[in-house]
Design an enzyme around this catalytic site. Sequence first.
Site, mmCIF file in Angstrom:
data_model
loop_
_atom_site.group_PDB
_atom_site.id
_atom_site.type_symbol
_atom_site.label_atom_id
_atom_site.label_comp_id
_atom_site.label_asym_id
_atom_site.label_seq_id
_atom_site.Cartn_x
_atom_site.Cartn_y
_atom_site.Cartn_z
ATOM 1 N N LYS A 175 3.264 -19.026 6.822
ATOM 2 C CA LYS A 175 2.469 -19.485 7.945
ATOM 3 C C LYS A 175 1.903 -18.264 8.682
ATOM 4 O O LYS A 175 2.471 -17.167 8.553
ATOM 5 C CB LYS A 175 3.311 -20.347 8.883
ATOM 6 C CG LYS A 175 4.338 -19.572 9.735
ATOM 7 C CD LYS A 175 5.034 -20.501 10.684
ATOM 8 C CE LYS A 175 5.954 -19.740 11.621
ATOM 9 N NZ LYS A 175 5.286 -18.991 12.675
ATOM 10 N N ARG A 199 0.821 -1.215 0.000
ATOM 11 C CA ARG A 199 0.000 0.000 0.000
ATOM 12 C C ARG A 199 0.856 1.268 0.000
ATOM 13 O O ARG A 199 0.417 2.318 -0.463
ATOM 14 C CB ARG A 199 -0.906 0.022 1.234
ATOM 15 C CG ARG A 199 -1.946 -1.105 1.271
ATOM 16 C CD ARG A 199 -2.657 -1.130 2.622
ATOM 17 N NE ARG A 199 -3.571 -2.248 2.746
ATOM 18 C CZ ARG A 199 -4.871 -2.183 2.549
ATOM 19 N NH1 ARG A 199 -5.432 -1.023 2.222
ATOM 20 N NH2 ARG A 199 -5.655 -3.239 2.677
ATOM 21 N N ASP A 207 2.597 -20.945 16.978
ATOM 22 C CA ASP A 207 3.775 -20.293 16.412
ATOM 23 C C ASP A 207 4.864 -21.286 16.036
ATOM 24 O O ASP A 207 5.567 -21.103 15.045
ATOM 25 C CB ASP A 207 4.334 -19.281 17.422
ATOM 26 C CG ASP A 207 5.441 -18.416 16.841
ATOM 27 O OD1 ASP A 207 5.218 -17.837 15.768
ATOM 28 O OD2 ASP A 207 6.521 -18.325 17.454
ATOM 29 N N GLU A 236 13.979 -20.941 22.242
ATOM 30 C CA GLU A 236 14.430 -19.580 21.941
ATOM 31 C C GLU A 236 14.813 -18.900 23.244
ATOM 32 O O GLU A 236 14.100 -19.014 24.245
ATOM 33 C CB GLU A 236 13.324 -18.796 21.249
ATOM 34 C CG GLU A 236 12.945 -19.342 19.881
ATOM 35 C CD GLU A 236 11.870 -18.494 19.222
ATOM 36 O OE1 GLU A 236 12.220 -17.468 18.623
ATOM 37 O OE2 GLU A 236 10.690 -18.866 19.321
ATOM 38 N N HIS A 271 6.183 -25.949 12.502
ATOM 39 C CA HIS A 271 7.602 -26.304 12.438
ATOM 40 C C HIS A 271 7.892 -27.682 13.030
ATOM 41 O O HIS A 271 8.463 -28.556 12.383
ATOM 42 C CB HIS A 271 8.443 -25.275 13.190
ATOM 43 C CG HIS A 271 8.391 -23.905 12.607
ATOM 44 N ND1 HIS A 271 8.233 -23.660 11.261
ATOM 45 C CD2 HIS A 271 8.488 -22.678 13.188
ATOM 46 C CE1 HIS A 271 8.230 -22.351 11.046
ATOM 47 N NE2 HIS A 271 8.377 -21.750 12.195
ATOM 48 N N ASP A 321 7.474 -23.420 5.011
ATOM 49 C CA ASP A 321 7.911 -23.584 6.395
ATOM 50 C C ASP A 321 9.435 -23.517 6.364
ATOM 51 O O ASP A 321 10.093 -24.457 5.915
ATOM 52 C CB ASP A 321 7.434 -24.921 6.956
ATOM 53 C CG ASP A 321 7.869 -25.136 8.407
ATOM 54 O OD1 ASP A 321 8.700 -24.342 8.902
ATOM 55 O OD2 ASP A 321 7.393 -26.096 9.040
ATOM 56 N N HIS A 322 9.991 -22.391 6.827
ATOM 57 C CA HIS A 322 11.426 -22.191 6.633
ATOM 58 C C HIS A 322 12.264 -23.230 7.382
ATOM 59 O O HIS A 322 13.430 -23.452 7.047
ATOM 60 C CB HIS A 322 11.836 -20.771 7.033
ATOM 61 C CG HIS A 322 11.762 -20.493 8.501
ATOM 62 N ND1 HIS A 322 10.638 -20.002 9.121
ATOM 63 C CD2 HIS A 322 12.680 -20.653 9.472
ATOM 64 C CE1 HIS A 322 10.864 -19.858 10.407
ATOM 65 N NE2 HIS A 322 12.092 -20.242 10.655
#
Length: 493
Positions: free
Chosen positions: A149, A45, A236, A217, A241, A178-179
């Site tokens: 995702k 945008r 998440d 993490e 994953h 999905d990385h």
Amino acid sequence: MQTNNNCIVIFGASGDLTHRKLIPALYNLFKFGRLNKFSVLGVARSELNDNTFREKMREALLETEETTPETLDAFCSHLYYQAVNTSDAADYGKLVPRLEELHTKYQTNGNTLYYMSTPPSLYGVIPECLAAHGLNEEKDGWKRIIVEKPFGYDEKTAQELDVQIHRFFEEHQIYRIDHYLGKETVQNLLVLRFSNGWFEPLWNRNFIDYVEITGAESIGVEERGGYYDGSGAMRDMFQNHLLQVLAMVAMEPPAIINANSMRDEVAKVMHSLRPLTQDDVEHNLVLGQYTAAEIDGKEVKGYLQEKGVPANSRTETFMALRCEIENWRWAGVPFYVRTGKRLPARVTEIVIHFKTTPHPVFSQNAPENKLIIRIQPDEAISMRFGLKKPGAGFEAKEVSMDFRYADLADEQVLTAYERLLLDAMKGDATLFARTDAVHAAWKFVQPILDYKDAGGRVHEYEAGTWGPVAAEKLIAKSGRVWRKPSGKMKKKV
């Protein structure tokens, strides 16, 4: 290796993912000769033009990548921008002449890769708007669409999204990214299993005691509190994953290495997951939320104090689950999966725990045999086994044989986004999720969502620890323990 010539259209081109991941990935593919005749059309945008978009992407690349002025200039000359109201179908008409111009200039034969780097609310809108102008039709070259995702918010919304996209794009055109599956070690897991004959006889219930998958993490939710609170650890990380990683560990050997055969086997694993009962969600599931603590002498916030998080939020930042696969290979073998934020290390790894010797000849505390597959960081594979401790007697000591990808100093290892973008341009869907596997995954986790909605317990855990005490008790019930990994693997022995 050259890819199919194409134009890459990035919706959400002014967003964080574009300048942090997508443009750097495309730049490196270009730098290493993987892209030839191509163009990139940013769409959003924001009222930018070609030059301002190029300058923004140039700045992003200078911050993150090793560049030379000549290569940077050459790459940026392939970047273009078109301002579009992505919620207004009529406004997509602006894309028609721009794409015709770019396809003609770069001789890309109408081949177009659409990347939806946008909020999920637009995942159903963009395909419809493209179709309104015939931009989904393959009469003048292939058309593919990459969906980031999350693929839905629960089982019902995933099905609705699937119906929306399939109204305008066929399944062979849809690439659900999905990385995690683009990471070199995840792919190497398949090579490790299926190219080495001595693993196959051991890769089953007769020799494996349990499988442990950790996605940890060390950071909190940072500036993503508003987004994360509507997602949580289950949506998440776990649903997409880690379930995909589990499937790669557990799948049967494909008949041949191609997208259909590989994804058939992944779908079979998803369908073979033992459905979660009420007893499972009450006794084999642990949800947690981090609280404030001091880490390395620094005070860190609890989840409820993070920006954008409601003061009464019950969103989980940690989850641990014991689950099983109901098939011949894995019957009775528990899979323990955990993920969380504000844990002691940033690490994703798979640990295959082999059964102990039936009679411990040399020591009552003989080391376990383990295969550790480190996905990130410091990608590596480590085998742990027992040898004699130097000195008198026959005391066994755990030793390891390690392989680290960093030791392949002369090899170019593609990052996850580089690999997956390259595969999408080549039309190789092997590492992308297929619709049946996505639905099976949502069906499996739906009881967890129902448990959360019904007020299921969310335990507290201090930031910087390995999660709630209840997670330790979950695995200890069967006499097993979680591995507590650091962020680095040992160097080669």
